[in-house]
Design a protein around this motif. Sequence first.
Motif, PDB file in Angstrom:
ATOM      1  N   THR A  29       0.860  -1.110  -0.025  1.00 12.11           N
ATOM      2  CA  THR A  29       0.118  -0.035  -0.123  1.00 12.11           C
ATOM      3  C   THR A  29       0.728   1.258   0.087  1.00 12.11           C
ATOM      4  OG1 THR A  29      -1.761  -1.032   1.155  1.00 12.11           O
ATOM      5  CG2 THR A  29      -1.854   1.235   1.375  1.00 12.11           C
ATOM      6  N   HIS A  30       1.767   1.301   0.777  1.00 14.72           N
ATOM      7  CA  HIS A  30       2.763   2.417   0.748  1.00 14.72           C
ATOM      8  C   HIS A  30       4.301   2.169   1.542  1.00 14.72           C
ATOM      9  CE1 HIS A  30       3.909   6.471   1.568  1.00 14.72           C
ATOM     10  NE2 HIS A  30       3.433   6.640   2.778  1.00 14.72           N
ATOM     11  N   LEU A  31       5.081   2.130   0.358  1.00 14.03           N
ATOM     12  CA  LEU A  31       6.516   1.532   0.670  1.00 14.03           C
ATOM     13  C   LEU A  31       7.068   2.197   1.848  1.00 14.03           C
ATOM     14  CD1 LEU A  31       7.872   1.449  -2.972  1.00 14.03           C
ATOM     15  CD2 LEU A  31       7.314  -0.511  -1.592  1.00 14.03           C
ATOM     16  N   ILE A  32       6.952   3.568   1.978  1.00 14.56           N
ATOM     17  CA  ILE A  32       7.498   4.241   3.023  1.00 14.56           C
ATOM     18  C   ILE A  32       6.981   3.860   4.385  1.00 14.56           C
ATOM     19  CG2 ILE A  32       7.850   6.426   4.004  1.00 14.56           C
ATOM     20  CD1 ILE A  32       8.171   7.532   1.225  1.00 14.56           C
TER      21      ILE A  32
ATOM     22  N   LEU B 200      13.052   8.868   7.528  1.00 15.00           N
ATOM     23  CA  LEU B 200      12.722   9.671   6.228  1.00 15.00           C
ATOM     24  C   LEU B 200      13.542  10.809   6.378  1.00 15.00           C
ATOM     25  CD1 LEU B 200      10.878   9.309   3.683  1.00 15.00           C
ATOM     26  CD2 LEU B 200       9.140  10.676   4.823  1.00 15.00           C
ATOM     27  N   PHE B 201      13.605  11.475   7.399  1.00  8.73           N
ATOM     28  CA  PHE B 201      14.271  12.770   7.437  1.00  8.73           C
ATOM     29  C   PHE B 201      15.644  12.520   6.748  1.00  8.73           C
ATOM     30  CE2 PHE B 201      17.045  15.847   9.642  1.00  8.73           C
ATOM     31  CZ  PHE B 201      16.462  16.979   9.426  1.00  8.73           C
ATOM     32  N   VAL B 202      16.430  11.446   7.601  1.00 11.17           N
ATOM     33  CA  VAL B 202      17.843  11.232   7.252  1.00 11.17           C
ATOM     34  C   VAL B 202      17.696  10.974   5.711  1.00 11.17           C
ATOM     35  CG1 VAL B 202      19.616   9.654   7.367  1.00 11.17           C
ATOM     36  CG2 VAL B 202      18.452  10.624   9.297  1.00 11.17           C
ATOM     37  N   ALA B 203      16.862  10.071   4.983  1.00  8.65           N
ATOM     38  CA  ALA B 203      17.095   9.872   3.653  1.00  8.65           C
ATOM     39  C   ALA B 203      16.764  11.202   2.893  1.00  8.65           C
ATOM     40  CB  ALA B 203      15.957   8.776   3.441  1.00  8.65           C
TER      41      ALA B 203
ATOM     42  N   ILE C 276      12.882  13.074  -0.767  1.00 10.87           N
ATOM     43  CA  ILE C 276      11.903  12.283  -0.699  1.00 10.87           C
ATOM     44  C   ILE C 276      10.950  12.710   0.433  1.00 10.87           C
ATOM     45  CG2 ILE C 276      13.051  10.770   1.138  1.00 10.87           C
ATOM     46  CD1 ILE C 276      11.867   8.240  -0.358  1.00 10.87           C
ATOM     47  N   TRP C 277      11.197  13.745   1.135  1.00 15.68           N
ATOM     48  CA  TRP C 277      10.696  14.204   2.320  1.00 15.68           C
ATOM     49  C   TRP C 277       9.087  14.894   2.063  1.00 15.68           C
ATOM     50  CZ3 TRP C 277      10.825  13.815   7.527  1.00 15.68           C
ATOM     51  CH2 TRP C 277      10.047  14.764   8.480  1.00 15.68           C
ATOM     52  N   VAL C 278       8.051  14.133   2.072  1.00 11.97           N
ATOM     53  CA  VAL C 278       6.874  14.788   2.015  1.00 11.97           C
ATOM     54  C   VAL C 278       6.150  14.420   3.105  1.00 11.97           C
ATOM     55  CG1 VAL C 278       4.794  14.729   0.309  1.00 11.97           C
ATOM     56  CG2 VAL C 278       6.847  14.437  -0.399  1.00 11.97           C
ATOM     57  N   PRO C 279       5.249  15.448   3.779  1.00 10.84           N
ATOM     58  CA  PRO C 279       4.660  15.203   5.150  1.00 10.84           C
ATOM     59  C   PRO C 279       3.560  14.016   4.753  1.00 10.84           C
ATOM     60  CG  PRO C 279       5.245  17.502   4.837  1.00 10.84           C
ATOM     61  CD  PRO C 279       5.679  16.985   3.747  1.00 10.84           C
ATOM     62  N   ARG C 280       2.992  14.025   4.167  1.00 12.75           N
ATOM     63  CA  ARG C 280       1.498  13.192   4.044  1.00 12.75           C
ATOM     64  C   ARG C 280       2.181  11.653   3.865  1.00 12.75           C
ATOM     65  NH1 ARG C 280       1.002  15.742  -1.060  1.00 12.75           N
ATOM     66  NH2 ARG C 280       1.445  14.391  -2.832  1.00 12.75           N
ATOM     67  N   TYR C 281       3.409  11.552   3.495  1.00  8.70           N
ATOM     68  CA  TYR C 281       3.922  10.177   3.623  1.00  8.70           C
ATOM     69  C   TYR C 281       4.048   9.546   4.984  1.00  8.70           C
ATOM     70  CZ  TYR C 281       5.529  10.896  -1.246  1.00  8.70           C
ATOM     71  OH  TYR C 281       5.436  10.959  -2.896  1.00  8.70           O
ATOM     72  N   LEU C 282       3.871  10.390   5.917  1.00  5.79           N
ATOM     73  CA  LEU C 282       3.925   9.923   7.398  1.00  5.79           C
ATOM     74  C   LEU C 282       2.784  10.022   8.095  1.00  5.79           C
ATOM     75  CD1 LEU C 282       7.476  11.764   8.199  1.00  5.79           C
ATOM     76  CD2 LEU C 282       7.134   9.494   8.248  1.00  5.79           C
ATOM     77  N   VAL C 283       1.590  10.122   7.466  1.00  7.14           N
ATOM     78  CA  VAL C 283       0.295  10.079   7.816  1.00  7.14           C
ATOM     79  C   VAL C 283       0.015   8.960   8.940  1.00  7.14           C
ATOM     80  CG1 VAL C 283      -2.099   9.957   7.428  1.00  7.14           C
ATOM     81  CG2 VAL C 283      -0.743  11.652   6.356  1.00  7.14           C
ATOM     82  N   PHE C 284       0.797   7.942   8.365  1.00  4.58           N
ATOM     83  CA  PHE C 284       0.559   6.335   9.284  1.00  4.58           C
ATOM     84  C   PHE C 284       0.967   6.393  10.551  1.00  4.58           C
ATOM     85  CE2 PHE C 284       4.644   5.975   7.304  1.00  4.58           C
ATOM     86  CZ  PHE C 284       5.451   5.538   8.287  1.00  4.58           C
TER      87      PHE C 284
END
Length: 474
Positions: A167-170, A285-288, A294-302
Amino acid sequence: MRETAVWLAPAVLTLVVTGYGLTGAQLWRDELATWNAASRSVRDLVRLAGNIDAATGPYYLFMHFWTALAGDSIVALRLPSVLAMAGTAALTALLGRRLAGARAGLLAGLLFALLPGTSRYAQEARPYALASLFAILATLLLVDALCRPGWGRWIGYAAALAALGLTHLIALTLLAAHAVAVLATHPAGLTAGGGDRRRWFWVPAVLPAVLLVAPLALVARSQRGRQLQWVELVRPSDLTTLPGGVAQSSVVGGMLVGLAVLGAARLGRRALLPGAAVLLPVFLLFVAGLAVPIWVPRYLVFVVPFACLLAGAALAAVPLPGGLALVVLAGLLGGPDQAALRRTHEWPRSAPIDYRAVAEVIAANQRPGDAIVYSPRRSWLFLDFGIEYQLRDRRPRDALLVEGAARRGDLWATECGRPADCLAGVPRLWLVLSGRHTDPVAAVSGAKGAALRDGFTVTQVWQRPGLTLALLTR
């Protein structure tokens, strides 16, 4: 407190809140991509994943079969996300009950239901709500497997983890938190009790998900240049805006962080798993993001449900009426943001893109033989998808279309290399542009613009939010 009420009340509240105004905001650019992809054949979806959006490919495949059953109305497209967020609220409450008690679980689930971010991603035909569901489900199953070991529980955990990755790789950065829980915490530290003689079954349980997702991740990595060219490298200041980004409200996001910190202090060792589930994905994700865009806040909604769990533990420290009052306060503070996101999903909220208004003008004024042109064509606004969704078979002929996006295995179509020749014989032309332009034809560059200026005269111009529509006659 009845066990059923702990999870049922948050689920029902989430359905009510996220279902309200479900069709208020039009499909925005990302949702238009979902709709267009879902309308393609399975073969075309495989070809699309080979060129772009591989990371979202499994979700597109799911939506392909879903829309075949439910249709492609706004309600149908967004309903899986609504149901997923309701499930997330219920599971957040259940996990909170396991880790911090029934009152903490109930308050955590109710708080999650009232967050503007919950409504925002429940009312979007994208995979973030499903990722939240599978993230909290996998974590709950991990706790269950550690406390009551059994092959069935580990298999369930492995399946949830595989669904999360597809569903979401990150979201698989959550594995770091799970590893910390397995390595550093005995199950007696996770819940009120229980033993674990087979916690190392976690390793083989993780392997199927890793092996399943690895090929998808490799393909997605090769597409990063096309997929994320609009993203910049992360800056330390981006961390300060993350709570407001995932909660879709700066005030509520700040309140959530404060409560989560208090809850972590109250839980002690029991805060290890939910705390790691918040901090480690953000950190990774911040380090990457320091090295690659690749830092997009909505990628961390989970990670939000886990923050709510910690906040629920803090709210449980006061009598239930007081905890409920603070949850209601959070809901009231997020009220303006709730109203704004039901008008548009664009950011800022004051800059909507009104595809529907443009389509209504075309539908009311078009004649047989009319054609349509988009500028720019290769845009993340997906002007052609937006008008096609609104007008379907009633839209004018796409005058410059040579090869459609589905046939190309892409998100963008190929246009005619000799626009003047392709526009020959067109008596009237609708020109759809992004942005506001007083001289629409002058805003079109290259050979396309030259062909329009040489062959047509602007008859009428309509300005609509985010878009300009012009009627050109030969």
